[in-house]
Design an enzyme around this catalytic site. Sequence first.
Site, mmCIF file in Angstrom:
data_model
loop_
_atom_site.group_PDB
_atom_site.id
_atom_site.type_symbol
_atom_site.label_atom_id
_atom_site.label_comp_id
_atom_site.label_asym_id
_atom_site.label_seq_id
_atom_site.Cartn_x
_atom_site.Cartn_y
_atom_site.Cartn_z
ATOM 1 C CG ASP A 177 -11.712 3.364 -25.066
ATOM 2 O OD1 ASP A 177 -12.376 2.470 -25.629
ATOM 3 O OD2 ASP A 177 -11.729 4.556 -25.420
ATOM 4 C CB CYS A 216 -7.611 22.276 -4.180
ATOM 5 S SG CYS A 216 -6.553 22.955 -5.485
ATOM 6 C CB CYS A 224 -10.353 26.232 -6.096
ATOM 7 S SG CYS A 224 -9.907 24.533 -5.742
ATOM 8 C CB CYS A 235 -6.296 27.033 -5.367
ATOM 9 S SG CYS A 235 -6.634 26.350 -6.998
#
Lengths: 521, 521
Positions: free
Chosen positions: B91, B280, B278, B283
């Site tokens: 950006d 993952c 979750c 978690c």
Amino acid sequence: MKPEYEMFEIKKSDLAGRIGILHTNHGKVETPAYVPVIHPVKQSIPAKKIKEMGFDLVITNAYITLKQRGNEAVEKGIHKIIDYDGAIMTDSGGYQVLEYGDIDTNYKAMAEFEKKIATDFAIPLDKPTGFGLSKKKAIEYVGHTLKVSKETLDARDNNGQIWIGPIQGSEHSDLVRGSTRELVKYGFQMLALGSPVEFMESYEYRLLAQMIITAKKEMPDSIPLHLFGAGHPLTIPLAVALGCDTFDSASYMLYAKHDRYITEDGTTHLDEVSYFSCPCEICTKFKPKEILSLPRDDRTNNLALHNLYSIKAEVDRVKQSIHEGRLWEYVLKKARAHPKLFEAASVFTSNTSFFSQGVPAFKENAIFLFSKEDQFRPEVTRFHNMVRKFRTGKKNLVIVADGPMKPFYLSAEYNKLKRKFTKKIDDTQFCQYNPYLGIIPLELSDMYPAAHYVMSNSQCNQEDFTEFATTLNVFLKQNKFKTIHAANDDFLKYHSRLTKKKIRFFNFKTTIGRAKKQFRK
Amino acid sequence: MKPEYEMFEIKKSDLAGRIGILHTNHGKVETPAYVPVIHPVKQSIPAKKIKEMGFDLVITNAYITLKQRGNEAVEKGIHKIIDYDGAIMTDSGGYQVLEYGDIDTNYKAMAEFEKKIATDFAIPLDKPTGFGLSKKKAIEYVGHTLKVSKETLDARDNNGQIWIGPIQGSEHSDLVRGSTRELVKYGFQMLALGSPVEFMESYEYRLLAQMIITAKKEMPDSIPLHLFGAGHPLTIPLAVALGCDTFDSASYMLYAKHDRYITEDGTTHLDEVSYFSCPCEICTKFKPKEILSLPRDDRTNNLALHNLYSIKAEVDRVKQSIHEGRLWEYVLKKARAHPKLFEAASVFTSNTSFFSQGVPAFKENAIFLFSKEDQFRPEVTRFHNMVRKFRTGKKNLVIVADGPMKPFYLSAEYNKLKRKFTKKIDDTQFCQYNPYLGIIPLELSDMYPAAHYVMSNSQCNQEDFTEFATTLNVFLKQNKFKTIHAANDDFLKYHSRLTKKKIRFFNFKTTIGRAKKQFRK
């Protein structure tokens, strides 16, 4: 007969769902809980691993254990047999006995065996009604199951084992009702509902929901309910919201054997999965094609593990929804996962007083209002009931649409109205309205959820809001207004025609956010 | 100016969303792709780890890099600076330049810098319009951005860098439209849309959707679109379905810094999270309370990692939905995550021909029909359009409700009807109907999706089905029937009144599953 101690503790509830604790001989089990089926002989994913994943309760088959490892099980106990130190539920094998016509096994011997192997949750040897049984046969099966259940319970030891009363009857709701009533009377601490495989296979979620609610209406809150054979992410939110506390299924393994991958909204053949949308240990290690190329057993076990993670995630989402007071939102959203699941939404909109019992009087979070179903959510119905009892002696009524600032009495709209009706101010009953919540008298405008909602500003059909129409009518009937002023909008105009009262319309604009005005196509 | 080579390849599409490949100097990037923001100086989660997680494109800030690591970046290149070997977007820092009023930096120097650091996707130094800018100022900013963009693009090297044209205008839709048109004309291979932070903060998803669609309608399919600052699971399905191919956000880290946990339906403060839904790596390792008790940096990084997994899972669900041809279902379901998101559903129901372009003529999966919105889904609209062109010379019309067996000509209902109308059979046009699909002539009853749908058997409002009414009218007008026979049901009776034709009603029952009949309350 009163249970010896409080075996089930309720921590929090929403709709008929609750977060609770089951106290067992092998530790606490937080509910709602998915109960994985463990095969007593050929379990390829170790029960220990399943415990590590966070499943504190499993179910195994007492009949198969008796037939294949009977002596060993009596000697060592069921926990050693399946190598699991959490709580164990044993299904008595009613289906197997029926199917194989085993006459050697009787309910007394079965109960004795379940005692000896020290299972935590035992089930009497029932006679499942299944689906499509004639009324006559179903009555016979239910009667047999009740007799067996009573005798088994009466012969139990005071050993901390929890006996579960099996509700039978499936599509015959009077049998479900009667069967539940009897089991409660016998003193069962927990009940279980047989969910006909046929309901599941044909996606008849509405029938399943009706069956559960039929049983639940006959049970005190203090008795937990188990649902047999319903452990798919698609069914779980429905089952929990209807009041099922535990539910077992072997689907994680059965689907895996057919290369089927469980997601939150369904089951997909691995062939058709291009993207794993799951961050579990399996899905981050493999790509879909890689799992397909593993040797069969390896493939099945990996998929089964993922399936377990997927089911656990669903249970945790539902628990978190209860925790946040958003179970209604969650269930209605989930209903859009399948058209047949959507049909079950009608069970929620048509049993408001049943669901209302579990909904706290006040929630921390604002309720979400999307579409017509939401006029029937318990919090909204309660508000309607309150307004229908509201009395005022004031003779002038003013009704305007709700605005962005809440409660009403603190809003810019209220100030504007006070100026407009300044002459008769002491004799004026100011009200806002909202299609879902109905009439909101100024005095009740901070009562939950009148100041605690987020509503979709979507086009809605006036005719859909039947609760609004009823409340408006009752409100006008109970209070003798001489003059009625209403904001000139389509919704109020439509409903005023239904009231047959003379209403003066005036132009009144709510202050709305600037964003809405600015973007024009 | 025609792009030198096919930089963007479309693999599959549904609605305006597509699965595609961006070919860059640093490998392929599959889209739709979430583009994590990497801080060029103080990034606490290594970009390498982010690559391992499956993010093949990241975005960093060229302006901050220039100011803080300018020489080093020119020497080593941006890939070494952030230690990431995938594709990088930079950006240009338009916001920062505006905010800090930095007059040392000009667009030519910025473009030169972006070339030198060998970014894969470069953005000219634009002047973002933001939200709430007067029309006059907005015109000025858009004009400036267009001038800068054209000059920057014209001065580019043929080095494989992809220059992205920044669309400005926010709530001024004519500016968005004009700005898009110009950038396409200049020859940009990719465009990016500035999404006003204010839209996001006030949950104005409908405005966001209108802005995206305004831009998309001016762009050829072959040009990918980036959406700035929109990387939350709540926004992703909407953005993708509207045709955004990539979208960046720093939310994974920004939220983590405020102890906020991203889920598929929102963001929750860790204090309020009781259950991690979750699976993952974070978690499954920690409980919510355990993460809260970690030292600040550790806590933030762990939460940020989970947030990344959560966002990735959402992107994968959306991709899988495109793959399965279920993006409509997915977006409409997701819309029930928040009432403001639900408002954006109207953008889908009112732009059918736009969305139709990306929908394949035939899908492998049946479409799901839940509620009135679904009469406007592209597959359904196409079928209506086909039926509206249908011509027959037959003089006798017979219409009955659709049944469980499809297509119509293979159904038991058709056989029954043939017997009933056996005398005039050669002169009879048999049709089924369905509230969503409208009239289904026998001859078209195997055309997609007339034999490929699963419908909710829920109560529906006859008046909601405006597409049905139109098709019925057109059908009766275009074909000169002398006699019309219709099954005697409420839906047909309601609609027949609207047609002003003489219709003979007869009793006709569809064969339905036994399950429906059996369960009575």
